[in-house]
Motif scaffolding. Sequence first.
Motif, PDB file in Angstrom:
ATOM      1  N   LEU A 136       1.427  14.952  50.247  1.00 28.69           N
ATOM      2  CA  LEU A 136       2.424  14.166  49.509  1.00 28.69           C
ATOM      3  C   LEU A 136       2.238  12.668  49.758  1.00 28.69           C
ATOM      4  O   LEU A 136       2.322  11.848  48.840  1.00 28.69           O
ATOM      5  CB  LEU A 136       3.835  14.580  49.928  1.00 28.69           C
ATOM      6  N   LEU A 137       1.953  12.345  51.015  1.00 29.86           N
ATOM      7  CA  LEU A 137       1.780  10.939  51.358  1.00 29.86           C
ATOM      8  C   LEU A 137       0.522  10.367  50.689  1.00 29.86           C
ATOM      9  O   LEU A 137       0.541   9.267  50.135  1.00 29.86           O
ATOM     10  CB  LEU A 137       1.673  10.811  52.887  1.00 29.86           C
ATOM     11  N   GLU A 138      -0.530  11.149  50.716  1.00 31.17           N
ATOM     12  CA  GLU A 138      -1.778  10.705  50.081  1.00 31.17           C
ATOM     13  C   GLU A 138      -1.571  10.594  48.571  1.00 31.17           C
ATOM     14  O   GLU A 138      -2.059   9.662  47.925  1.00 31.17           O
ATOM     15  CB  GLU A 138      -2.909  11.689  50.400  1.00 31.17           C
ATOM     16  N   GLY A 139      -0.826  11.533  48.019  1.00 34.42           N
ATOM     17  CA  GLY A 139      -0.532  11.504  46.584  1.00 34.42           C
ATOM     18  C   GLY A 139       0.225  10.237  46.219  1.00 34.42           C
ATOM     19  O   GLY A 139      -0.047   9.595  45.204  1.00 34.42           O
ATOM     20  N   TRP A 140       1.131   9.872  47.070  1.00 30.73           N
ATOM     21  CA  TRP A 140       1.908   8.643  46.827  1.00 30.73           C
ATOM     22  C   TRP A 140       0.983   7.430  46.823  1.00 30.73           C
ATOM     23  O   TRP A 140       1.066   6.557  45.959  1.00 30.73           O
ATOM     24  CB  TRP A 140       2.990   8.519  47.904  1.00 30.73           C
ATOM     25  N   LYS A 141       0.053   7.387  47.795  1.00 35.49           N
ATOM     26  CA  LYS A 141      -0.869   6.236  47.853  1.00 35.49           C
ATOM     27  C   LYS A 141      -1.687   6.134  46.570  1.00 35.49           C
ATOM     28  O   LYS A 141      -2.032   5.052  46.133  1.00 35.49           O
ATOM     29  CB  LYS A 141      -1.847   6.405  49.026  1.00 35.49           C
ATOM     30  N   HIS A 142      -2.018   7.288  46.015  1.00 33.37           N
ATOM     31  CA  HIS A 142      -2.878   7.290  44.828  1.00 33.37           C
ATOM     32  C   HIS A 142      -2.076   7.375  43.535  1.00 33.37           C
ATOM     33  O   HIS A 142      -2.646   7.598  42.469  1.00 33.37           O
ATOM     34  CB  HIS A 142      -3.896   8.425  44.920  1.00 33.37           C
ATOM     35  N   ASP A 143      -0.758   7.208  43.647  1.00 33.34           N
ATOM     36  CA  ASP A 143       0.103   7.222  42.471  1.00 33.34           C
ATOM     37  C   ASP A 143      -0.091   8.502  41.651  1.00 33.34           C
ATOM     38  O   ASP A 143      -0.393   8.461  40.457  1.00 33.34           O
ATOM     39  CB  ASP A 143      -0.201   5.977  41.597  1.00 33.34           C
ATOM     40  N   ILE A 173      14.358  18.102  51.742  1.00 35.72           N
ATOM     41  CA  ILE A 173      13.359  18.096  50.663  1.00 35.72           C
ATOM     42  C   ILE A 173      13.680  16.947  49.715  1.00 35.72           C
ATOM     43  O   ILE A 173      12.814  16.166  49.329  1.00 35.72           O
ATOM     44  CB  ILE A 173      13.388  19.434  49.880  1.00 35.72           C
ATOM     45  N   HIS A 174      14.948  16.859  49.378  1.00 38.90           N
ATOM     46  CA  HIS A 174      15.393  15.830  48.450  1.00 38.90           C
ATOM     47  C   HIS A 174      14.996  14.451  48.970  1.00 38.90           C
ATOM     48  O   HIS A 174      14.386  13.639  48.270  1.00 38.90           O
ATOM     49  CB  HIS A 174      16.914  15.919  48.314  1.00 38.90           C
ATOM     50  N   ASP A 175      15.308  14.219  50.238  1.00 40.65           N
ATOM     51  CA  ASP A 175      15.033  12.901  50.826  1.00 40.65           C
ATOM     52  C   ASP A 175      13.537  12.631  50.874  1.00 40.65           C
ATOM     53  O   ASP A 175      13.058  11.570  50.496  1.00 40.65           O
ATOM     54  CB  ASP A 175      15.576  12.826  52.268  1.00 40.65           C
ATOM     55  N   PHE A 176      12.801  13.634  51.357  1.00 42.98           N
ATOM     56  CA  PHE A 176      11.376  13.373  51.557  1.00 42.98           C
ATOM     57  C   PHE A 176      10.645  13.145  50.245  1.00 42.98           C
ATOM     58  O   PHE A 176       9.890  12.188  50.092  1.00 42.98           O
ATOM     59  CB  PHE A 176      10.715  14.521  52.335  1.00 42.98           C
ATOM     60  N   PHE A 177      10.892  14.026  49.298  1.00 41.24           N
ATOM     61  CA  PHE A 177      10.181  13.881  48.016  1.00 41.24           C
ATOM     62  C   PHE A 177      10.568  12.573  47.331  1.00 41.24           C
ATOM     63  O   PHE A 177       9.744  11.912  46.707  1.00 41.24           O
ATOM     64  CB  PHE A 177      10.468  15.074  47.095  1.00 41.24           C
ATOM     65  N   GLY A 178      11.841  12.215  47.464  1.00 40.33           N
ATOM     66  CA  GLY A 178      12.292  10.953  46.875  1.00 40.33           C
ATOM     67  C   GLY A 178      11.542   9.782  47.489  1.00 40.33           C
ATOM     68  O   GLY A 178      11.123   8.850  46.795  1.00 40.33           O
ATOM     69  N   THR A 179      11.341   9.845  48.797  1.00 43.14           N
ATOM     70  CA  THR A 179      10.657   8.761  49.505  1.00 43.14           C
ATOM     71  C   THR A 179       9.243   8.536  48.978  1.00 43.14           C
ATOM     72  O   THR A 179       8.754   7.424  48.946  1.00 43.14           O
ATOM     73  CB  THR A 179      10.585   9.103  51.021  1.00 43.14           C
ATOM     74  N   VAL A 180       8.569   9.618  48.592  1.00 42.64           N
ATOM     75  CA  VAL A 180       7.194   9.450  48.116  1.00 42.64           C
ATOM     76  C   VAL A 180       7.119   9.414  46.590  1.00 42.64           C
ATOM     77  O   VAL A 180       6.067   9.663  45.997  1.00 42.64           O
ATOM     78  CB  VAL A 180       6.249  10.541  48.693  1.00 42.64           C
ATOM     79  N   GLY A 181       8.238   9.092  45.973  1.00 43.47           N
ATOM     80  CA  GLY A 181       8.199   8.764  44.544  1.00 43.47           C
ATOM     81  C   GLY A 181       8.310   9.931  43.584  1.00 43.47           C
ATOM     82  O   GLY A 181       7.991   9.797  42.408  1.00 43.47           O
ATOM     83  N   TRP A 182       8.753  11.078  44.077  1.00 46.71           N
ATOM     84  CA  TRP A 182       8.892  12.216  43.175  1.00 46.71           C
ATOM     85  C   TRP A 182      10.308  12.276  42.612  1.00 46.71           C
ATOM     86  O   TRP A 182      11.269  11.912  43.286  1.00 46.71           O
ATOM     87  CB  TRP A 182       8.608  13.534  43.915  1.00 46.71           C
ATOM     88  N   ASP A 183      10.423  12.755  41.379  1.00 48.68           N
ATOM     89  CA  ASP A 183      11.739  13.084  40.846  1.00 48.68           C
ATOM     90  C   ASP A 183      12.128  14.444  41.412  1.00 48.68           C
ATOM     91  O   ASP A 183      11.323  15.374  41.380  1.00 48.68           O
ATOM     92  CB  ASP A 183      11.691  13.210  39.311  1.00 48.68           C
ATOM     93  N   VAL A 184      13.346  14.544  41.923  1.00 47.75           N
ATOM     94  CA  VAL A 184      13.785  15.826  42.471  1.00 47.75           C
ATOM     95  C   VAL A 184      14.944  16.367  41.644  1.00 47.75           C
ATOM     96  O   VAL A 184      15.922  15.655  41.394  1.00 47.75           O
ATOM     97  CB  VAL A 184      14.230  15.679  43.946  1.00 47.75           C
ATOM     98  N   THR A 185      14.808  17.578  41.182  1.00 49.36           N
ATOM     99  CA  THR A 185      15.880  18.229  40.436  1.00 49.36           C
ATOM    100  C   THR A 185      16.305  19.461  41.214  1.00 49.36           C
ATOM    101  O   THR A 185      15.474  20.321  41.496  1.00 49.36           O
ATOM    102  CB  THR A 185      15.385  18.680  39.038  1.00 49.36           C
ATOM    103  N   VAL A 186      17.575  19.511  41.575  1.00 46.19           N
ATOM    104  CA  VAL A 186      18.059  20.684  42.307  1.00 46.19           C
ATOM    105  C   VAL A 186      18.709  21.633  41.319  1.00 46.19           C
ATOM    106  O   VAL A 186      19.637  21.260  40.598  1.00 46.19           O
ATOM    107  CB  VAL A 186      19.052  20.276  43.408  1.00 46.19           C
ATOM    108  N   LEU A 187      18.176  22.831  41.256  1.00 43.26           N
ATOM    109  CA  LEU A 187      18.721  23.844  40.349  1.00 43.26           C
ATOM    110  C   LEU A 187      19.461  24.864  41.194  1.00 43.26           C
ATOM    111  O   LEU A 187      18.913  25.874  41.611  1.00 43.26           O
ATOM    112  CB  LEU A 187      17.575  24.517  39.573  1.00 43.26           C
ATOM    113  N   ALA A 192       5.862  11.306  35.892  1.00 39.53           N
ATOM    114  CA  ALA A 192       6.119  11.176  37.335  1.00 39.53           C
ATOM    115  C   ALA A 192       6.106  12.567  37.961  1.00 39.53           C
ATOM    116  O   ALA A 192       6.497  13.536  37.319  1.00 39.53           O
ATOM    117  CB  ALA A 192       7.478  10.524  37.562  1.00 39.53           C
ATOM    118  N   PRO A 193       5.651  12.679  39.198  1.00 36.88           N
ATOM    119  CA  PRO A 193       5.625  14.002  39.822  1.00 36.88           C
ATOM    120  C   PRO A 193       7.030  14.583  39.964  1.00 36.88           C
ATOM    121  O   PRO A 193       7.984  13.851  40.255  1.00 36.88           O
ATOM    122  CB  PRO A 193       4.986  13.739  41.193  1.00 36.88           C
ATOM    123  N   GLN A 194       7.118  15.865  39.737  1.00 36.30           N
ATOM    124  CA  GLN A 194       8.419  16.532  39.672  1.00 36.30           C
ATOM    125  C   GLN A 194       8.542  17.599  40.752  1.00 36.30           C
ATOM    126  O   GLN A 194       7.648  18.432  40.904  1.00 36.30           O
ATOM    127  CB  GLN A 194       8.579  17.241  38.314  1.00 36.30           C
TER     128      GLN A 194
END
Length: 802
Positions: free
Chosen positions: A190-197, A224-238, A331-333
């Motif tokens: 996830l962190l590497e993905g964030w670096k590479h947009d 999960i919500h916090d972490f994914f948000g930090t690396v630029g992902w949209d988080v949807t909780v179903l 954007a990553p979801q």
Amino acid sequence: MTASITQFPDSQTGTKDNLISPQTVLELKAFEQKLLWLSCWIIHYANNIRPIRDGLKVGAHQSSIASANTIHTALLMDILNPKDRIAIKPQSAPTLHALLYLLGELSREDLESFRSFGGLQSYPSRTKDKFAVDFSGGSMGMPVAATIFASLVQDYVHLQNLAPEDSEIGRMVTVAGDAELDEGNIFEALLEGWKHDVRNAWWIIDYNRQSLDGVVHDYLSQRIHDFFGTVGWDVTVLKYGKLLEAAFEGPAGEALQQWIDTCPNMLYSAISFQGGKSWREHLSHDLQGTSGTKEMLDSHSDESLHALMTNLGGHDMEALLEAFHGVDTDAPQCFVAYTIKGYQLPFAGHKDNHAGLMTVDQIDHFRETLKIPKGQEWDRLAGLEMTQDEFDGVIHRVRGRTREKDIAWAPVISATGIETPNGDNMSTQEAFGKIMTEISRQDDDFTNRIVTTSPDVTVSTSLGGWVNRKGLFHRHDEPDVFRSERVPSPQKWGKSPSGQHIELGIAENNFFSLLGELGLSEHLFGTRLLPVGTLYDIFIGRGLDALNYACYQDARFMLIVTPSGLALAPEGGAHQSIGTNLITMGQPGLEAFEPAFADEVAVMMHWGFEHMQKPEGASVCLRLVTRPMEQPKRTLTSQIKDDMIAGAYWLHKPAPGAELVIAFSGPVAPEATEAFEAILEDIPNAGLLNVTSADRLHKDWMAASKSRQQGDAQAHMAHIESLFSSLEVDASIVTVLDAHPATLDWLGAVGRYQVIPLGVENFGQCGDIPDLYHHYRIDTDAILEAIASASLRKLAKVPPKR
Ligand SMILES: Cc1ncc(C[n+]2csc(CCOP(=O)(O)OP(=O)(O)O)c2C)c(N)n1
Ligand SMILES: [Mg+2]
């Protein structure tokens, strides 16, 4: 120039309303039940009906399947297109099998072969399954992270204009288990993905709050919500399905929602297992005094109360479709889909249900609830309450969304410009760097398909020259500030969409995951890349599972492991590698070499670049060193080149009847040669063997001996057998290398030879090469002492004179 790439899958055009018709929802719900039935029946058949010969249960995971069943149905039957790639939750392989059966791509016999030899695999397998698999599964976390790297590769091939003309950007989708998020490689990725947009990655987390052994930690969802948000992902909780959402609007709705939100995972799971009566007891007790509670509870039978309370987001087709179709960005979801493990099955919610299998009575009862007549368990239409035409209509629609197994391999692109670098004194790592720098001057199809990567050791593994010419890859231009500020540096570090080096952070797992996906580009994105990755030999260990995963997927790449062994000694004993030859020898799908000289590096790279493009080929690994070595002045004949690739060649051919061979690999060439020259006068018929690939030598010998064991009179003579054919039957072989002695000591078994193995069995000591080679006994003296001991042993065998 800022390159741009088209995005957005066509399933996302249009509004929600015209995409999700009530009819589609009804059909998908019907198929959802059908897939659940068939996938459970596949497992039941394998465990209870197919004869079992070895007393072992076949196993598989009905609970895990049930948990993700609605999610998979929605994705596979409605959301995904042929341009998308998916890593399903591996335990749910039977869901995919069932769907392919309904689509007519698998037969009943195929389904009956689940987990049998040559049959459908336990987890999706790119190489072993007969249908198209985008990402293999089995090792938790690997396929999940792979989607990030696949997305990066997709961007790479599009931005470099290497993608086939009509290809479009797809989504890299995975359904991940919630316990899978315990795997560290996911967060590294996830962190590497964030670096590479990273773009166009979709992760649907099957949030059943259960792992293999039990119930996962409360409130993981928030993390999960916090972490994914930090690396630029949209988080949807179903979290809630449509029934629950409606109930929240009704009597005691607010209290009900609050009760659910604060209910510990363990309790929710336990009540889900117990069913309607238990929900009623808990709710009437806990919501005592809340107005509307009685009204709400009285409006439900036990059965409908259970259906309501288990109507979580991940089990609600409409809620899922709405969420998936609602995405209008690249954007990553991340979707956190609440589910119940074992949903609809008798062990729903039970903490021990991971490997639970329905009994004969339970599956019979389940069959009856789905209105599937006895004897029609495999029938495609049974239980669907659809006409054949209606069924065919759905199948036709879904078929347009699947893709065929890709088996076509483009012709080999010849490796150009790989020459032995000039220089009398050079290390094998330096030779590699010079060759790459030389190639970087070219502008041809071969060179343009090379893509290099390294986990923060680009310069120290000699890729600097290549990177200076070819530049770093990034989706966006990022100037080299040191250069623009005129701060002198030998290294250009500008990034752009046309760069051919992908620089990674230190995480070696990411490195191997990326190499794996780059090495599958031809199969994932229709265009071949020639990936080259460099890392320190010792750190292979940090990424071993990802390396194994890449090879299991039959990804093709060139791996350069350098520096290695004691040869980097002054730089720190902690970095000395010992067992990596054994690792690479033991890794199927990888051909491992250890060159001694620069010309060998060139031969191996040339062969390697072509071998990795062949259907029957493999990835290639070169173990290199920074120790400068005097280079032999020679012209290589094609025979010697072939021998190098086969795994060994004579630096000094033994005379017939030779009693002694010194066999060495890699950087101990000077010691082996010096020892050899010292004994030549006494043992003039001795031979000096350079083992360039213990791996290939061993494989070839194993293949020949297996054929002979099976009575094949035409079995080929192994390369090592030909090389040793003129030795005395009980010749002595002193083996020596800067690695574990077991790499070479098997050579004795090729005949009845006596092996005196030298090698390194310990590590951690700094020093210079003379001291360390002496300490670990791989220097010239040690070789001579080994030879002397061999002679003594021989003498001991001669009966004493009377
Ligand atoms: C690297 C690795 N470690 C352990 C396992 C064994 N294993 C298989 S499934 C599983 C737990 C799965 O839990 P989760 O991901 O939440 O999936 P669920 O079955 O709950 O949907 C484990 C530990 C594995 N397959 N891979
Ligand atoms: Mg789970």
